[in-house]
Design a protein around this motif. Structure first.
Motif, mmCIF file in Angstrom:
data_model
loop_
_atom_site.group_PDB
_atom_site.id
_atom_site.type_symbol
_atom_site.label_atom_id
_atom_site.label_comp_id
_atom_site.label_asym_id
_atom_site.label_seq_id
_atom_site.Cartn_x
_atom_site.Cartn_y
_atom_site.Cartn_z
ATOM 1 N N LYS A 1 35.003 81.471 79.104
ATOM 2 C CA LYS A 1 34.179 80.399 79.683
ATOM 3 C C LYS A 1 32.880 80.979 80.212
ATOM 4 O O LYS A 1 31.811 80.399 80.101
ATOM 5 C CB LYS A 1 34.951 79.733 80.832
ATOM 6 N N SER A 2 33.005 82.177 80.794
ATOM 7 C CA SER A 2 31.822 82.810 81.376
ATOM 8 C C SER A 2 32.066 84.325 81.457
ATOM 9 O O SER A 2 33.117 84.757 81.920
ATOM 10 C CB SER A 2 31.606 82.207 82.764
ATOM 11 N N VAL A 3 31.120 85.088 80.965
ATOM 12 C CA VAL A 3 31.237 86.548 81.008
ATOM 13 C C VAL A 3 29.897 87.132 81.470
ATOM 14 O O VAL A 3 28.857 86.860 80.853
ATOM 15 C CB VAL A 3 31.616 87.131 79.629
ATOM 16 N N TYR B 1 34.783 88.179 84.175
ATOM 17 C CA TYR B 1 35.297 87.431 83.032
ATOM 18 C C TYR B 1 36.019 86.177 83.529
ATOM 19 O O TYR B 1 36.897 86.275 84.385
ATOM 20 C CB TYR B 1 36.308 88.264 82.233
ATOM 21 N N SER B 2 35.645 85.031 82.972
ATOM 22 C CA SER B 2 36.388 83.803 83.238
ATOM 23 C C SER B 2 36.945 83.354 81.890
ATOM 24 O O SER B 2 36.179 83.061 80.958
ATOM 25 C CB SER B 2 35.448 82.745 83.818
ATOM 26 N N TYR C 1 46.154 82.414 81.143
ATOM 27 C CA TYR C 1 47.287 83.330 81.076
ATOM 28 C C TYR C 1 46.872 84.692 80.503
ATOM 29 O O TYR C 1 47.493 85.711 80.804
ATOM 30 C CB TYR C 1 48.398 82.704 80.223
ATOM 31 N N MET C 2 45.798 84.709 79.716
ATOM 32 C CA MET C 2 45.362 85.971 79.112
ATOM 33 C C MET C 2 44.726 86.912 80.131
ATOM 34 O O MET C 2 44.464 88.082 79.835
ATOM 35 C CB MET C 2 44.386 85.695 77.968
ATOM 36 N N ALA C 3 44.474 86.388 81.339
ATOM 37 C CA ALA C 3 43.876 87.235 82.379
ATOM 38 C C ALA C 3 44.783 88.424 82.690
ATOM 39 O O ALA C 3 44.300 89.521 83.018
ATOM 40 C CB ALA C 3 43.622 86.410 83.635
ATOM 41 N N GLY D 1 43.634 83.563 89.053
ATOM 42 C CA GLY D 1 43.728 82.517 88.024
ATOM 43 C C GLY D 1 43.263 83.084 86.693
ATOM 44 O O GLY D 1 43.742 84.117 86.242
ATOM 45 N N GLY D 2 42.287 82.418 86.094
ATOM 46 C CA GLY D 2 41.754 82.876 84.804
ATOM 47 C C GLY D 2 40.543 83.774 84.973
ATOM 48 O O GLY D 2 39.804 84.013 84.015
ATOM 49 N N GLN D 3 40.295 84.262 86.184
ATOM 50 C CA GLN D 3 39.141 85.127 86.451
ATOM 51 C C GLN D 3 39.589 86.579 86.622
ATOM 52 O O GLN D 3 40.606 86.833 87.276
ATOM 53 C CB GLN D 3 38.421 84.697 87.730
ATOM 54 N N VAL D 4 38.795 87.483 86.065
ATOM 55 C CA VAL D 4 39.052 88.914 86.268
ATOM 56 C C VAL D 4 37.723 89.561 86.635
ATOM 57 O O VAL D 4 36.690 89.282 86.001
ATOM 58 C CB VAL D 4 39.636 89.567 84.993
#
Lengths: 392, 108
Positions: free
Chosen positions: A278-280, A305-306, A311-313, A363-366
């Motif tokens: 979504k956003s990098v 990284y969003s 789940y791939m986070a 969540g989906g953010q790293v």
């Protein structure tokens, strides 16, 4: 005169189209994969064009066959080449022309004609048998790669050669499926009691040809251009860091000032416009131009990284940790830390070089932050969590 | 891929064999003969005619008897005559059955 080629699989439409051109005084000379060449002649109303599936390997019939057909009123014009065939140079149809209204039709036995189309259909199905498993395999490899090593995919831009090539390949598969379906429909008509039509409306076939030209040729050109550009701007150097103030949207980073170690100059950021995430963003602040010099001036860089699939986070986090171990010789020294608001946090300090590393998942953010300076990065972890909340 | 052997004849195939029954003929002569015999009802286009001739040659039902320049003349073989007789017999039985069942035999 050249015109966009209708797909020869639209047999009645192509025949009608060529006859209509002949009525306007333009006669077919060559039928290419994308373009058709007409030459000017007398206007004639009763010219017939017929497409005949190629029986053997040769698209152009031998001289004896051509003479034999000519005696019965039919002249060979040219052969069409299969578009998007696996064996791409395979001739597909022979095109015959007849100027004599009294001459018999080219094919007068529907059962025999059907047999010829069945052979052609088998060839097109063979294309599908190759293409569909291939695209499935490629997609499988990509998805597996994205699952195991998400970082590389997240850094892939939407306009990258790989993405465009994949798009082109998927479109090709759809095109092959579509023309095989049209061929199936036509052979079905040959199986019915009613004689199959020799003429059909060519408007839809013409619209399809235009759509195909724009989609395929445009995309193919784009792929080639991107690949050429990539050759000259290798290794992502076409991406440029810009001062964060030049971005309209909020840049996901924590400044050196917020960490209590202000540096000269403004932080710079790079938006990846990722197709997979979504956003990098990558950001850096401090003097990164003199890294080799023995300088302990404050520096901080962040990878944010969003992910579209949260789940791939977890996989991305594992990959980042592995990267710490392999690239920065962290080994098994990184320790899991308890950071309120984060699903998971890892921290590591390289005592020899003074660098600190913080990895947060929420969540989906790293977020992966590297810092060189006096402050304790772990103590400021809450600022990163606040920032993640702000930009989510 | 092996071609499936010819099991029955289409109408066009039937007339092509019939055209060669009494004498050798070239392609255009076959087409003209069939048109004349059927009073134009069965027209053989070149695509159909030369597909049939090729198929018949592959099956050994006809063969080229001589070639003069670009003209090829065909003759029927024993296998071709046998095939034709079988087809004729089958058609006759069909006609007989049809006439008997519809009662047209008595009226004609």
């Amino acid at each position: 005169m050249r015109r966009l080629a209708l797909d020869p699989m639209d047999v009645p439409a192509v025949q009608a189209w060529l006859e209509d051109w002949a009525a306007r005084g333009w006669y077919l000379e060559l039928y290419g994969r994308s373009l058709v060449k007409f030459v000017q002649g007398e206007k004639r109303e009763n010219v017939r064009y017929r497409l005949q599936p190629v029986r053997g390997e040769a698209g152009v019939p031998d001289q004896d066959t051509r003479e034999a057909y000519r005696e019965m009123g039919w002249t060979f014009v040219c052969a069409t080449i299969a578009s998007w065939s696996v064996s791409s140079m395979e001739p597909e149809f022979r095109i015959w022309r007849c100027d004599d209204p009294a001459a018999p039709e080219l094919d007068t036995d529907q059962a025999l004609r059907r047999e010829e189309y069945d052979v052609l259909l088998r060839r097109r199905r063979r294309d599908l048998l190759v293409l569909v498993p291939t695209i499935t395999l490629i997609l499988g490899v990509i998805l597996l790669g994205a699952w195991v090593r998400p970082r590389e995919y997240l850094l892939e831009r939407g306009d990258s050669g790989t993405t465009l090539f994949l798009g082109l390949y998927v479109l090709t598969c759809l095109h092959v499926v579509s023309r095989t379906a049209r061929l199936v429909r036509f052979t079905r008509r040959l199986r019915s009691e009613e004689p199959a039509p020799q003429r059909g409306s060519w408007r839809r076939a013409w619209a399809r040809a235009w759509a195909r030209a724009w989609l395929f040729e445009g995309l193919r050109l784009l792929v080639i251009l991107v690949m050429i550009v990539s050759l000259f701007h290798f290794n992502g150097s076409r991406r440029h860091y810009l001062p964060v103030s030049q971005y309209d949207e909020p840049v996901p980073y924590v400044s050196l000032a917020e960490l209590g170690t202000p540096a000269e100059g403004e932080a710079e950021a790079l938006d990846f416009h990722s197709v997979w995430g979504k956003s990098v963003w990558w950001t850096m602040e401090g003097d990164y131009e003199h890294l080799e010099e023995d300088d302990d001036g404050p520096r901080c860089s962040t990878e944010y990284y969003s992910l579209r699939i949260p789940y791939m986070a977890v996989n991305l986090e594992a990959q980042m940790l592995k990267r710490w171990s392999n690239v920065m010789d962290a080994g098994d020294r990184p320790e899991q830390a308890a950071v309120p608001g984060a699903d998971s946090a890892w921290y590591w300090r390289d005592d020899a070089k003074g660098w600190q590393f913080l990895l947060l998942r929420r969540g989906g953010q790293v977020l992966d932050a590297s810092y060189l300076g006096e402050a304790d990065l772990l103590e400021h972890a809450d600022k990163y969590v606040e920032m993640l909340e702000r930009v989510k | 891929m092996a071609r499936e052997p010819l099991k029955s004849l289409t109408e066009s195939m039937f007339y092509v064999l019939l055209a060669l029954w009494r004498q050798e003929r070239c392609g255009t002569e076959i087409a003209a003969y069939v048109r004349q015999l059927t009073e134009g009802r069965v027209a053989l286009g070149p695509g159909t005619l030369y597909a049939i001739l090729g198929k018949f040659q592959d099956e050994g039902l006809i063969r080229e008897s001589w070639v003069q320049g670009r003209m090829r003349v065909y003759r029927i073989t024993d296998a071709g005559r046998e095939m034709f007789r079988r087809e004729l017999e089958k058609m006759c039985r069909c006609v007989d059955n049809g006439r008997r069942e519809t009662g047209e035999e008595e009226s004609t």
